[in-house]
Scaffold this active site. Structure first.
Site, short mmCIF file in Angstrom:
data_model
loop_
_atom_site.label_atom_id
_atom_site.label_comp_id
_atom_site.label_asym_id
_atom_site.label_seq_id
_atom_site.Cartn_x
_atom_site.Cartn_y
_atom_site.Cartn_z
N TYR A 198 0.85 -1.20 0.00
CA TYR A 198 0.00 0.00 0.00
C TYR A 198 0.88 1.24 0.00
O TYR A 198 2.05 1.20 0.34
CB TYR A 198 -0.94 0.01 1.22
N CYS A 199 0.26 2.37 -0.42
CA CYS A 199 0.93 3.66 -0.34
C CYS A 199 -0.15 4.72 -0.10
O CYS A 199 -1.27 4.39 0.26
CB CYS A 199 1.75 3.94 -1.61
N THR A 200 0.17 5.98 -0.31
CA THR A 200 -0.76 7.06 0.03
C THR A 200 -2.04 7.03 -0.81
O THR A 200 -3.14 7.00 -0.27
CB THR A 200 -0.08 8.43 -0.19
N GLY A 202 -2.07 5.17 -4.04
CA GLY A 202 -2.06 4.03 -4.95
C GLY A 202 -1.04 4.08 -6.08
O GLY A 202 -0.71 3.05 -6.66
N ILE A 227 -4.17 4.57 1.04
CA ILE A 227 -4.70 4.81 2.39
C ILE A 227 -5.90 5.76 2.34
O ILE A 227 -6.86 5.61 3.09
CB ILE A 227 -3.59 5.40 3.30
#
Ligand SMILES: [Zn+2]
Ligand SMILES: [Zn+2]
Length: 343
Positions: A198-200, A202, A227
């Site tokens: 995952y990241c901020t 996508g 997220i």
């Protein structure tokens, strides 16, 4: 025809205050083939400037990556404009949970070589062979699976203030560094385990998932919309929120709170705190975590040296900065020997 920003951040701030209208903070990205990024850039600037959009937008031959704010009353017109562009029709918009009218103060649309500075040579692997996109519900199930490795694709200063429970959070300054470190650490699990990332918002996982598949990982999943979208879905669908702390964002808000947990500490005194600031000394500007008590004591600075300089008359500060173009630590996010409590 106006193609560039003409107002200063200060003037813009005053205008936003005077207008007193609610703004929405939005981000989105799309990989697509853009023949002439400059023409596309100008087209966006003209239309979005009219709609009073503010933000930081990168356009390249490979697509668009946008973080912006728009007055709520113009949202429909903005959305209609996006839908009029073939590859942005129905693009997923990540809408921030915590709204802040001053998340952006300028409209900057820039043409870049890439929309994500990932340090990768895309010609060496198939960037379209991505991992499986999962929504919040599926993500929650996957990360409960004992056969899953959960990896945070962000940098150290981002995961420091908030992350998913049990995630691997590499201590890295750049996306490129994290790719190698994760690959090395997880080498022996390539075939057997689920690699969930995952990241901020996508975008980093779009590249990372393709990269890891190319490197031989067999079961690669990525959190769709990152997220930001996870938090929205968890709230809307009443799912258990497995993210603790704040989601670091790249605008004036610096972070949006996802859970009440404070997982970081003040870099100066060690007390629980997750508020990022930039050192007030303009020649420094170091990003770090500082509690209110330390901010008061240190005059918003990262060190005694900076506090001293910050206390000088402005002209004197300018004279000291002259010829020292590399003194600014704006890119040294959260890394400095003066920060005693940086973990
Ligand atoms: Zn403190
Ligand atoms: Zn400083």
């Amino acid at each position: 025809m106006q193609l560039y920003n003409t107002l200063s951040a200060k003037e813009r701030e005053t205008l936003i205050e005077q207008a007193g209208k609610e703004r929405l903070t939005i981000s989105f990205y799309q990989y697509a083939h853009i023949g002439n990024p400059t023409i596309f850039r100008n087209h966006l600037f003209i239309h979005w400037n009219e709609l009073d959009v503010l933000g930081r937008i990168y356009v390249a031959h490979e697509g668009i990556n946008a973080q912006l704010s728009v007055p709520a009353e113009n949202f429909k017109a903005f959305k209609a404009h996006l839908d009029s562009i073939s590859f942005l029709n129905d693009v997923r918009l990540n809408i921030a949970i915590e709204q802040h009218n001053k998340s952006f103060l300028k409209l900057k649309v820039k043409v870049r070589k890439k929309i994500l500075a990932d340090g990768l040579n895309d010609a060496t692997f198939d960037v379209t062979n991505k991992g499986v996109h999962v929504n919040a519900k599926r993500f929650n199930e996957l990360i409960e699976d004992p056969n899953t490795l959960l990896v945070d694709m962000r940098n150290h200063y981002e995961s420091e203030i908030g992350h998913f429970k049990n995630a691997i959070t590499p201590d890295v300054d750049t996306f490129r560094d994290s790719l190698d470190i994760i690959e090395k650490d997880l080498e022996s699990f390539k075939e057997a385990k689920n690699l969930v990332m995952y990241c901020t918002g996508g975008i980093r996982c779009e590249k990372a998932s393709a990269y890891y598949k190319h490197k031989g990982f067999k079961h690669v999943y990525q959190l769709e919309g990152g997220i930001i979208e996870y938090a929205r879905q968890a709230k809307d669908q009443n799912l258990e929120n497995k993210f603790v702390g704040k989601n670091f964002v790249f605008d004036h808000r610096r972070g949006e709170r996802i859970s009440e947990d404070v997982v970081a500490q003040c870099h100066q005194c060690g007390k629980p705190c997750d508020t990022h600031v930039n050192c007030a000394n303009e020649a420094c500007h170091l990003l770090f975590i500082q509690c209110e008590a330390c901010a008061a004591k240190m005059n918003d600075c990262c060190s005694n040296g900076c506090k001293e300089i910050h206390g000088l008359p402005y002209e004197e500060q300018k004279r000291l900065r002259k010829g020292k173009s590399v003194s600014n630590k704006i890119f040294k996010k959260g890394r400095s020997e003066v920060l005693k409590f940086k973990k």
